[in-house]
Every structure is written in C-alpha cells, then in structure tokens.
Write an enzyme that holds these catalytic residues in place. Structure first.
Site, PDB file in Angstrom:
ATOM      1  N   ASN A   9       0.873  -1.185   0.000  1.00 46.25           N
ATOM      2  CA  ASN A   9       0.000   0.000   0.000  1.00 46.25           C
ATOM      3  C   ASN A   9       0.902   1.224   0.000  1.00 46.25           C
ATOM      4  O   ASN A   9       1.470   1.584   1.027  1.00 46.25           O
ATOM      5  CB  ASN A   9      -0.889  -0.041   1.255  1.00 46.25           C
ATOM      6  CG  ASN A   9      -1.717   1.222   1.421  1.00 46.25           C
ATOM      7  OD1 ASN A   9      -1.792   2.039   0.501  1.00 46.25           O
ATOM      8  ND2 ASN A   9      -2.336   1.378   2.584  1.00 46.25           N
ATOM      9  N   TRP A  10       1.042   1.846  -1.174  1.00 49.41           N
ATOM     10  CA  TRP A  10       2.001   2.963  -1.304  1.00 49.41           C
ATOM     11  C   TRP A  10       1.477   4.251  -0.685  1.00 49.41           C
ATOM     12  O   TRP A  10       2.206   5.224  -0.562  1.00 49.41           O
ATOM     13  CB  TRP A  10       2.327   3.202  -2.782  1.00 49.41           C
ATOM     14  CG  TRP A  10       3.095   2.091  -3.430  1.00 49.41           C
ATOM     15  CD1 TRP A  10       3.389   0.851  -2.895  1.00 49.41           C
ATOM     16  CD2 TRP A  10       3.691   2.094  -4.740  1.00 49.41           C
ATOM     17  NE1 TRP A  10       4.113   0.097  -3.792  1.00 49.41           N
ATOM     18  CE2 TRP A  10       4.308   0.833  -4.928  1.00 49.41           C
ATOM     19  CE3 TRP A  10       3.747   3.037  -5.760  1.00 49.41           C
ATOM     20  CZ2 TRP A  10       4.987   0.505  -6.109  1.00 49.41           C
ATOM     21  CZ3 TRP A  10       4.422   2.712  -6.933  1.00 49.41           C
ATOM     22  CH2 TRP A  10       5.040   1.459  -7.105  1.00 49.41           C
ATOM     23  N   LYS A  11       0.205   4.300  -0.353  1.00 50.45           N
ATOM     24  CA  LYS A  11      -0.420   5.514   0.198  1.00 50.45           C
ATOM     25  C   LYS A  11      -0.147   6.715  -0.729  1.00 50.45           C
ATOM     26  O   LYS A  11      -0.014   6.538  -1.927  1.00 50.45           O
ATOM     27  CB  LYS A  11       0.045   5.749   1.635  1.00 50.45           C
ATOM     28  CG  LYS A  11      -0.136   4.480   2.488  1.00 50.45           C
ATOM     29  CD  LYS A  11      -0.015   4.710   3.947  1.00 50.45           C
ATOM     30  CE  LYS A  11      -0.182   3.373   4.668  1.00 50.45           C
ATOM     31  NZ  LYS A  11      -0.191   3.487   6.110  1.00 50.45           N
ATOM     32  N   HIS A  95      -9.598   1.275   4.707  1.00 54.17           N
ATOM     33  CA  HIS A  95      -8.329   1.460   5.433  1.00 54.17           C
ATOM     34  C   HIS A  95      -8.554   2.427   6.599  1.00 54.17           C
ATOM     35  O   HIS A  95      -9.359   3.367   6.486  1.00 54.17           O
ATOM     36  CB  HIS A  95      -7.263   2.017   4.478  1.00 54.17           C
ATOM     37  CG  HIS A  95      -5.896   2.015   5.090  1.00 54.17           C
ATOM     38  ND1 HIS A  95      -5.482   3.002   5.945  1.00 54.17           N
ATOM     39  CD2 HIS A  95      -4.881   1.128   4.997  1.00 54.17           C
ATOM     40  CE1 HIS A  95      -4.251   2.723   6.346  1.00 54.17           C
ATOM     41  NE2 HIS A  95      -3.858   1.595   5.783  1.00 54.17           N
ATOM     42  N   GLU A  97      -6.970   4.860   7.643  1.00 55.80           N
ATOM     43  CA  GLU A  97      -6.775   6.280   7.312  1.00 55.80           C
ATOM     44  C   GLU A  97      -7.998   6.850   6.595  1.00 55.80           C
ATOM     45  O   GLU A  97      -8.335   8.018   6.753  1.00 55.80           O
ATOM     46  CB  GLU A  97      -5.491   6.444   6.469  1.00 55.80           C
ATOM     47  CG  GLU A  97      -4.250   6.286   7.341  1.00 55.80           C
ATOM     48  CD  GLU A  97      -3.043   5.680   6.637  1.00 55.80           C
ATOM     49  OE1 GLU A  97      -2.998   5.663   5.399  1.00 55.80           O
ATOM     50  OE2 GLU A  97      -2.144   5.199   7.357  1.00 55.80           O
ATOM     51  N   GLU A 165      -5.558  -4.758  10.632  1.00 51.19           N
ATOM     52  CA  GLU A 165      -4.529  -3.745  10.843  1.00 51.19           C
ATOM     53  C   GLU A 165      -4.813  -2.993  12.136  1.00 51.19           C
ATOM     54  O   GLU A 165      -5.637  -2.061  12.153  1.00 51.19           O
ATOM     55  CB  GLU A 165      -4.522  -2.749   9.673  1.00 51.19           C
ATOM     56  CG  GLU A 165      -4.229  -3.387   8.338  1.00 51.19           C
ATOM     57  CD  GLU A 165      -3.651  -2.375   7.355  1.00 51.19           C
ATOM     58  OE1 GLU A 165      -2.497  -2.552   6.955  1.00 51.19           O
ATOM     59  OE2 GLU A 165      -4.327  -1.395   7.030  1.00 51.19           O
ATOM     60  N   GLY A 171       2.314   2.409  10.632  1.00 49.61           N
ATOM     61  CA  GLY A 171       3.275   3.496  10.439  1.00 49.61           C
ATOM     62  C   GLY A 171       3.965   3.950  11.713  1.00 49.61           C
ATOM     63  O   GLY A 171       4.593   5.005  11.734  1.00 49.61           O
ATOM     64  N   SER A 208       3.293  -1.967  10.344  1.00 50.08           N
ATOM     65  CA  SER A 208       4.747  -1.984  10.544  1.00 50.08           C
ATOM     66  C   SER A 208       5.392  -3.332  10.235  1.00 50.08           C
ATOM     67  O   SER A 208       6.339  -3.744  10.904  1.00 50.08           O
ATOM     68  CB  SER A 208       5.104  -1.528  11.960  1.00 50.08           C
ATOM     69  OG  SER A 208       4.646  -0.205  12.166  1.00 50.08           O
TER      70      SER A 208
HETATM   71  P1  PGA Z   1       2.730   0.383   7.556  1.00 53.84           P
HETATM   72  O1  PGA Z   1       1.291   0.586   6.873  1.00 53.84           O
HETATM   73  O2  PGA Z   1       3.279  -0.928   7.019  1.00 53.84           O
HETATM   74  O3  PGA Z   1       3.541   1.561   7.115  1.00 53.84           O
HETATM   75  O4  PGA Z   1       2.528   0.320   9.017  1.00 53.84           O
HETATM   76  C1  PGA Z   1       0.405  -0.480   6.700  1.00 53.84           C
HETATM   77  C2  PGA Z   1      -0.895   0.015   6.124  1.00 53.84           C
HETATM   78  O5  PGA Z   1      -1.344   1.103   6.510  1.00 53.84           O
HETATM   79  O6  PGA Z   1      -1.520  -0.643   5.279  1.00 53.84           O
END
Ligand code: PGA
Length: 249
Positions: A9-11, A95, A97, A165, A171, A208
């Site tokens: 997931n490159w965001k 997600h 976010e 998650e 993150g 992470s």
């Molecule tokens: P992260 O993100 O690996 O940077 O913790 C995972 C995600 O949000 O899908």
C-alpha cells in the site's frame, strides 16, 4: 490459489518516475512463485501507466480506494469501472486512514465492498482497533462490528480478503505481538466460518511489517499475507518479505 498475498500500500507517496523505478526493480528481482502473489497499490494517477508497464501475470495491480457509486457528480472521486478500465484487479477498502481522516463509515464502506465484488474487483477489506479500544478491552467487539457491517449483503466471497490492521501499529514501527496477531486472526477466521460456512478467505496482517519481522508474522496460523505500507516503498525490503513468504510455503 496462492498461499500468501503480499500487498504493498504505497499511500500518497511516489511521483511517476519514482513509481516506475520501484516497479522496474520489483520486476528485475522478482523470483516468481505461483504460491505467493505480489500486489502493488500505487496512487490512482499511476495505475494506467503501471498496468502497461508491468507483467500482470507476475505482479497484481490494485487501487487504495474507490467510490461506491457507478458515476455522477462526485467531484474528485474514482469509480469501480474506471479502475477496471485501466487493468486494476484489486481495491483496498476501509483502510483506517480512510475511516479516521476522511470519515468513512461502515455503511459507505459496505456499499463499496458489495459493488466492487459484484463488478469483479478483488477487495481487501481493512479492519482494526485503535489503541484506546484495545486498552479498554474492546478489540474483538470492534472487529466483529466492522466485519458484520462491512460484509452486509456479501455472498460471493471468492474475491474477498480481509486485512487486520491494528491502528496503533500502522506506520508507528510498533507491531502487534505474536499472541495478539494469533488471537485476532483466529477470531476473524472463526467469524468468517460462521458467516460463510467455510473460510477460504485470506486474512492479511498489516502494521509496521518489514523484512525483519515478516518471518515471525507470516508463520502465525491464520496469517495468509501482509498489507505493507512503509516497507513496500523500498523494493529490497518488499522483495525480502515476498521471498520470506516463498520460503514458508
Ligand atoms: P505500515 O502501513 O506498514 O507503514 O505500518 C500499513 C498500512 O497502513 O496498510
């Protein structure tokens, strides 16, 4: 069916040149294995270009979000048909976010899940508790609620995946420990068996995950892959996670 799904997931990261260079590197070092599926989910603007660039039989392509409606006056949004028309096979929905920053609720998320599955997209539905919810002992209740509401009306599960998650691990460099991952994935698997009569649905862990902890996480029962943010932007780390999955098959 592949055994593991390793999804990046490159965001909101990378311009087109950077996206191309990550993808080129993945291509040249990919030790293709049919037991492990590699998926990248770049920003919308790169999808069309990347679907021409990559060999879609070796690397799958996904989007990070989609709108639930077919088309219309939804300024700034992207439809399911738009994704399909540029060769996109997957979409990440719900997600944390999207839920916390953009206020997406379970009803909206459910509509996206149902319409995407009906249109033939593969869906990764994300669920997870916040730190506050975990500390209050509400983890399972939250997961059950997100699963129940997110999956209303879903019958065909062939293209469905779930990503667990924990919000506090995304993150932050903090990963859930072995017991936490094991008990939540077992809980999700039992929920899916109860809901659908069986569980052939992959359950990914996200939060992470990196080259160092991938082996421990991917070895846990009911963990069928990873949804990887930060480490998926570093091709060597992402490939190392992918190679760990191959080793574990
Ligand atoms: P992260 O993100 O690996 O940077 O913790 C995972 C995600 O949000 O899908």
């Amino acid at each position: 069916m592949s055994k593991y799904l390793i999804a990046g997931n490159w965001k909101m990261n990378t311009n087109l040149d950077e996206a191309k260079s990550i993808t080129d590197r993945l291509h040249s070092y990919l030790d293709y294995d049919s037991e492990v599926e590699l998926l990248i989910c770049p920003p919308f603007t790169h999808l069309s270009f990347l679907s021409e660039l990559i060999d879609l039989s070796r690397i799958s392509l996904g989007a990070q979000n989609v709108h639930s409606e077919k088309n219309g006056a939804y300024t700034g949004e992207i439809s399911i048909d738009m994704l399909l028309s540029v060769g996109c096979e997957y979409v990440i929905i719900g997600h944390s976010e999207r839920r916390s920053i953009f206020g997406e609720d379970d009803k909206f998320i459910n509509k996206k899940v149902v319409n995407s599955l009906n249109a033939g997209l593969r869906v990764i539905l994300c669920i997870g508790e916040t730190l506050e919810q975990r500390e209050k002992g509400e983890t399972f209740e939250i997961l059950e609620n997100q699963l129940e509401k997110g999956l209303i009306g879903v019958e065909k599960i062939i293209n469905l995946k779930i990503a667990y998650e924990p919000v506090w691990a995304i993150g932050t460099g903090k990963t859930a420990n072995k017991e936490q991952i094991s008990e939540t994935h077992e809980f999700i698997s039992k929920f899916l068996i109860k809901r659908f009569g069986e569980n052939n649905i992959k359950i990914l862990y996200g939060g992470s995950m990196n080259a160092e902890n991938a082996e421990e996480i991917l070895s846990i029962k009911n963990v069928n892959g990873g949804l990887i943010g930060g480490a998926s932007l570093k091709p060597d780390s992402f490939l190392s996670i992918y190679n760990t999955a191959i080793k574990l098959c």
